[in-house]
Design a protein around this motif. Sequence first.
Motif, PDB file in Angstrom:
ATOM      1  N   LEU A   7      -4.809  25.390 -37.710  1.00 38.70           N
ATOM      2  CA  LEU A   7      -4.573  25.112 -36.291  1.00 38.70           C
ATOM      3  C   LEU A   7      -3.108  25.013 -35.807  1.00 38.70           C
ATOM      4  O   LEU A   7      -2.527  23.991 -36.539  1.00 38.70           O
ATOM      5  CB  LEU A   7      -5.439  23.694 -35.976  1.00 38.70           C
ATOM      6  N   VAL A   8      -2.761  25.744 -34.895  1.00 34.78           N
ATOM      7  CA  VAL A   8      -1.305  25.565 -34.668  1.00 34.78           C
ATOM      8  C   VAL A   8      -1.395  24.742 -33.151  1.00 34.78           C
ATOM      9  O   VAL A   8      -1.931  25.163 -32.216  1.00 34.78           O
ATOM     10  CB  VAL A   8      -0.934  27.045 -34.205  1.00 34.78           C
ATOM     11  N   ILE A   9      -0.312  23.810 -33.189  1.00 39.09           N
ATOM     12  CA  ILE A   9      -0.103  23.290 -31.899  1.00 39.09           C
ATOM     13  C   ILE A   9       1.274  23.708 -31.252  1.00 39.09           C
ATOM     14  O   ILE A   9       2.218  23.581 -31.771  1.00 39.09           O
ATOM     15  CB  ILE A   9       0.032  21.655 -32.100  1.00 39.09           C
ATOM     16  N   GLY A  10       1.028  24.639 -30.206  1.00 42.50           N
ATOM     17  CA  GLY A  10       1.950  25.209 -29.611  1.00 42.50           C
ATOM     18  C   GLY A  10       1.959  26.629 -29.648  1.00 42.50           C
ATOM     19  O   GLY A  10       1.688  27.422 -30.826  1.00 42.50           O
ATOM     20  N   GLY A  11       2.133  27.160 -28.508  1.00 39.77           N
ATOM     21  CA  GLY A  11       1.914  28.813 -28.321  1.00 39.77           C
ATOM     22  C   GLY A  11       3.290  29.348 -27.912  1.00 39.77           C
ATOM     23  O   GLY A  11       3.271  30.605 -27.373  1.00 39.77           O
ATOM     24  N   GLY A  12       4.439  28.943 -28.419  1.00 43.24           N
ATOM     25  CA  GLY A  12       5.678  29.600 -28.346  1.00 43.24           C
ATOM     26  C   GLY A  12       5.845  30.697 -29.472  1.00 43.24           C
ATOM     27  O   GLY A  12       5.014  30.903 -30.030  1.00 43.24           O
ATOM     28  N   PRO A  13       7.145  31.185 -29.401  1.00 44.69           N
ATOM     29  CA  PRO A  13       7.434  32.139 -30.578  1.00 44.69           C
ATOM     30  C   PRO A  13       7.184  31.809 -31.985  1.00 44.69           C
ATOM     31  O   PRO A  13       6.202  32.398 -32.773  1.00 44.69           O
ATOM     32  CB  PRO A  13       8.895  32.484 -30.449  1.00 44.69           C
ATOM     33  N   LYS A  28      -9.360  31.464 -40.433  1.00 44.71           N
ATOM     34  CA  LYS A  28      -9.932  31.262 -39.198  1.00 44.71           C
ATOM     35  C   LYS A  28      -9.154  30.269 -38.708  1.00 44.71           C
ATOM     36  O   LYS A  28      -8.581  29.220 -38.981  1.00 44.71           O
ATOM     37  CB  LYS A  28     -11.088  30.254 -39.570  1.00 44.71           C
ATOM     38  N   THR A  29      -8.488  30.958 -37.479  1.00 43.78           N
ATOM     39  CA  THR A  29      -7.222  30.210 -36.890  1.00 43.78           C
ATOM     40  C   THR A  29      -7.525  29.640 -35.216  1.00 43.78           C
ATOM     41  O   THR A  29      -8.282  30.706 -34.654  1.00 43.78           O
ATOM     42  CB  THR A  29      -6.039  31.357 -36.802  1.00 43.78           C
ATOM     43  N   ALA A 134      -7.766  18.776 -29.355  1.00 46.84           N
ATOM     44  CA  ALA A 134      -7.354  20.382 -28.676  1.00 46.84           C
ATOM     45  C   ALA A 134      -7.726  20.180 -27.277  1.00 46.84           C
ATOM     46  O   ALA A 134      -8.794  20.692 -26.971  1.00 46.84           O
ATOM     47  CB  ALA A 134      -7.829  21.325 -29.529  1.00 46.84           C
ATOM     48  N   ALA A 135      -6.885  19.752 -26.429  1.00 43.92           N
ATOM     49  CA  ALA A 135      -7.372  20.040 -24.817  1.00 43.92           C
ATOM     50  C   ALA A 135      -8.441  19.038 -24.602  1.00 43.92           C
ATOM     51  O   ALA A 135      -9.346  19.583 -23.802  1.00 43.92           O
ATOM     52  CB  ALA A 135      -7.320  21.329 -24.409  1.00 43.92           C
ATOM     53  N   GLY A 136      -8.466  18.055 -25.301  1.00 43.01           N
ATOM     54  CA  GLY A 136      -9.802  17.201 -24.981  1.00 43.01           C
ATOM     55  C   GLY A 136     -11.287  17.675 -25.925  1.00 43.01           C
ATOM     56  O   GLY A 136     -12.011  16.662 -25.522  1.00 43.01           O
ATOM     57  N   THR A 137     -11.020  18.412 -26.767  1.00 41.80           N
ATOM     58  CA  THR A 137     -11.940  18.595 -27.860  1.00 41.80           C
ATOM     59  C   THR A 137     -11.476  18.327 -28.961  1.00 41.80           C
ATOM     60  O   THR A 137     -10.419  18.989 -29.650  1.00 41.80           O
ATOM     61  CB  THR A 137     -12.415  20.242 -27.313  1.00 41.80           C
ATOM     62  N   GLU A 138     -12.223  17.497 -29.765  1.00 39.70           N
ATOM     63  CA  GLU A 138     -11.849  17.178 -31.166  1.00 39.70           C
ATOM     64  C   GLU A 138     -12.321  18.306 -31.990  1.00 39.70           C
ATOM     65  O   GLU A 138     -13.474  18.829 -32.077  1.00 39.70           O
ATOM     66  CB  GLU A 138     -12.272  16.018 -31.579  1.00 39.70           C
ATOM     67  N   VAL A 139     -11.262  18.878 -32.945  1.00 39.05           N
ATOM     68  CA  VAL A 139     -11.698  19.873 -33.732  1.00 39.05           C
ATOM     69  C   VAL A 139     -11.216  19.500 -35.101  1.00 39.05           C
ATOM     70  O   VAL A 139     -10.141  18.570 -35.328  1.00 39.05           O
ATOM     71  CB  VAL A 139     -10.910  21.563 -33.568  1.00 39.05           C
ATOM     72  N   ARG A 140     -11.602  20.103 -36.118  1.00 46.67           N
ATOM     73  CA  ARG A 140     -10.931  19.744 -37.565  1.00 46.67           C
ATOM     74  C   ARG A 140     -10.332  21.077 -38.169  1.00 46.67           C
ATOM     75  O   ARG A 140     -10.805  22.064 -37.975  1.00 46.67           O
ATOM     76  CB  ARG A 140     -12.115  19.463 -38.398  1.00 46.67           C
ATOM     77  N   ALA A 141      -9.152  20.930 -39.049  1.00 48.67           N
ATOM     78  CA  ALA A 141      -8.491  21.739 -39.395  1.00 48.67           C
ATOM     79  C   ALA A 141      -7.577  21.347 -40.780  1.00 48.67           C
ATOM     80  O   ALA A 141      -7.380  20.331 -41.131  1.00 48.67           O
ATOM     81  CB  ALA A 141      -7.095  22.285 -38.607  1.00 48.67           C
ATOM     82  N   LYS A 142      -7.963  22.325 -41.849  1.00 45.98           N
ATOM     83  CA  LYS A 142      -7.323  21.984 -43.096  1.00 45.98           C
ATOM     84  C   LYS A 142      -5.784  22.003 -43.002  1.00 45.98           C
ATOM     85  O   LYS A 142      -5.186  21.326 -43.454  1.00 45.98           O
ATOM     86  CB  LYS A 142      -7.999  23.215 -43.996  1.00 45.98           C
ATOM     87  N   HIS A 143      -5.222  22.917 -42.329  1.00 51.15           N
ATOM     88  CA  HIS A 143      -3.779  22.966 -42.150  1.00 51.15           C
ATOM     89  C   HIS A 143      -3.600  22.936 -40.655  1.00 51.15           C
ATOM     90  O   HIS A 143      -4.075  23.631 -39.830  1.00 51.15           O
ATOM     91  CB  HIS A 143      -3.320  24.455 -42.655  1.00 51.15           C
ATOM     92  N   VAL A 144      -2.689  22.043 -40.300  1.00 49.98           N
ATOM     93  CA  VAL A 144      -2.030  22.018 -39.004  1.00 49.98           C
ATOM     94  C   VAL A 144      -0.410  22.225 -38.764  1.00 49.98           C
ATOM     95  O   VAL A 144       0.073  21.835 -39.603  1.00 49.98           O
ATOM     96  CB  VAL A 144      -2.159  20.396 -38.373  1.00 49.98           C
ATOM     97  N   ILE A 145      -0.297  22.988 -37.884  1.00 52.32           N
ATOM     98  CA  ILE A 145       1.198  23.688 -37.771  1.00 52.32           C
ATOM     99  C   ILE A 145       1.687  23.132 -36.553  1.00 52.32           C
ATOM    100  O   ILE A 145       1.121  23.448 -35.429  1.00 52.32           O
ATOM    101  CB  ILE A 145       1.268  25.007 -37.872  1.00 52.32           C
ATOM    102  N   VAL A 146       2.768  22.251 -36.388  1.00 45.12           N
ATOM    103  CA  VAL A 146       3.319  21.722 -35.180  1.00 45.12           C
ATOM    104  C   VAL A 146       4.671  22.750 -34.939  1.00 45.12           C
ATOM    105  O   VAL A 146       5.210  22.776 -35.716  1.00 45.12           O
ATOM    106  CB  VAL A 146       3.942  20.312 -35.418  1.00 45.12           C
ATOM    107  N   ALA A 147       4.126  23.191 -33.770  1.00 43.22           N
ATOM    108  CA  ALA A 147       5.363  24.273 -33.311  1.00 43.22           C
ATOM    109  C   ALA A 147       5.401  24.115 -31.562  1.00 43.22           C
ATOM    110  O   ALA A 147       5.056  24.840 -30.859  1.00 43.22           O
ATOM    111  CB  ALA A 147       4.761  25.570 -33.522  1.00 43.22           C
ATOM    112  N   THR A 148       5.731  22.906 -31.481  1.00 42.21           N
ATOM    113  CA  THR A 148       5.771  22.284 -29.913  1.00 42.21           C
ATOM    114  C   THR A 148       7.010  22.699 -29.278  1.00 42.21           C
ATOM    115  O   THR A 148       7.235  22.431 -28.272  1.00 42.21           O
ATOM    116  CB  THR A 148       5.502  20.786 -29.641  1.00 42.21           C
TER     117      THR A 148
END
Length: 468
Positions: A7-13, A28-29, A134-148
């Motif tokens: 799960l990636v947090i942030g949709g920039g480059p 699964k991303t 994730a925007a009001g919906t709780e999801v689970r992720a094995k790997h979280v990438i912070v790219a804010t």
Amino acid sequence: MDSFDVLVIGGGPAGYVAAIRAAQLGFKTACVDAFERGGKASLGGTCLNVGCIPSKAMLDSSEKYEVMQHDFADHGINVQGASIDLGKMLGRKAGVVDKLTGGVAYLFKKNKITSFFGLGKLVRQDGDGWIVDAAGTEVRAKHVIVATGSSPRELPLAPFGGHVVENSGALEFTQVPQKLGVIGAGVIGVELGSVWRRLGAQVTVLEALPGFLMATDDAVAKEALKQFQKQGLEFHFGVNISKVEQTDSGVSVTYTKKDKEVTAQFDKLIVSIGRVPHTAGLGAENVGLALDERGFVKVDGHYRTNLEGIYAIGDVIGGAMLAHKAEEEGVALAEMLAGQAGHVNYDVIPWVIYTSPEIAWAGLTEKGAREQGLMVKTGQFPFSANGRALGHGDPRGFVKVVADAGTDKLLGVHMVGPNVSELIGEVVAIMEFGGSSEDLARTVHAHPTLSEVVKEAALAADKRALHM
């Protein structure tokens, strides 16, 4: 509850490239991003929406207007009554942005990446994974990438609003300001100042540092400053701003330079004094994610944070705040998660300023190399001796090569001139493979091309330039 590998947090480059590469590698991303443009969700972050892409569109439009006014006559082309339609120019810019942000959305769909539009917030650990809002919906992720990413730094004396703007506001003026002030003579300041100067504004740039573009080679900085001043940009270095006051019609800026107090009046004021990491609302405090004293997410050499399974890339970890650096980190991290050898060579990251003339560099400056105790040799060659530059009508600037005097290894290359944003690529490729100035000099370059100046500069490092 939906569950994802990545799960990636942030949709920039950094974020969207990491998501695409992770999906390509079979993960699964998902990506959660809160960026909005015009009241609508828009992938691509600052770069695509309000930074790199729209600024280059405006630079190109304003350059065409400048060339038509001042250079066409030299080619025997007479133009009279030239004018600008700023609304149409801004519309063209928006169209370019729409195509690219729409392209990212298409790539997400193509690679089966789930998008969540809104804030992404770290909530808690869950076994070997993490729960993210994730925007009001709780999801689970094995790997979280912070790219804010990052946000423009405010000047305490001049908070954004009204006639005081940052980069996005400076791309949306509905009329050309008569007098434009720019605080900060870095990449953003000189690019945006150049746009509005070409369109008719009187531009004054105020910089706290004692010199211009101190990160690049002294010779390049000196030549670039000379060219910008010739165009009409006014620079003041070593200034200390003491007061900024807004009125209904503009902005008053009081500053001190060499113990002399000056007050300048502007219609608009662009503040471009750097950027700060964007971690507001991330939920770092919820999970104990470590930040440094400046607010950047702490990571090791493999982008791992202090928390197992949480990583960070791009502007939010500091270093060069460049879209292409962020993208490469996204690729490298995704490949590391897949067990591959992802890697970014930070020693050869190219820097580009898209003014006219353009400025580009990679590697060490001559001064920087000598400060490291290296024995160096240099070669320099001007565009004024290049057939393509003369035919194009833009022979300004030069290419400078810095190499190790003993091994001939390329240490850095610095350029100011036409299209050097494209020329820097071949230099980076050779440096990536540990190449020498001889490798660059022996490579056959097509004639006539601007790239021959790069070859000649490499030859000049051994005092054997052919055309000078």
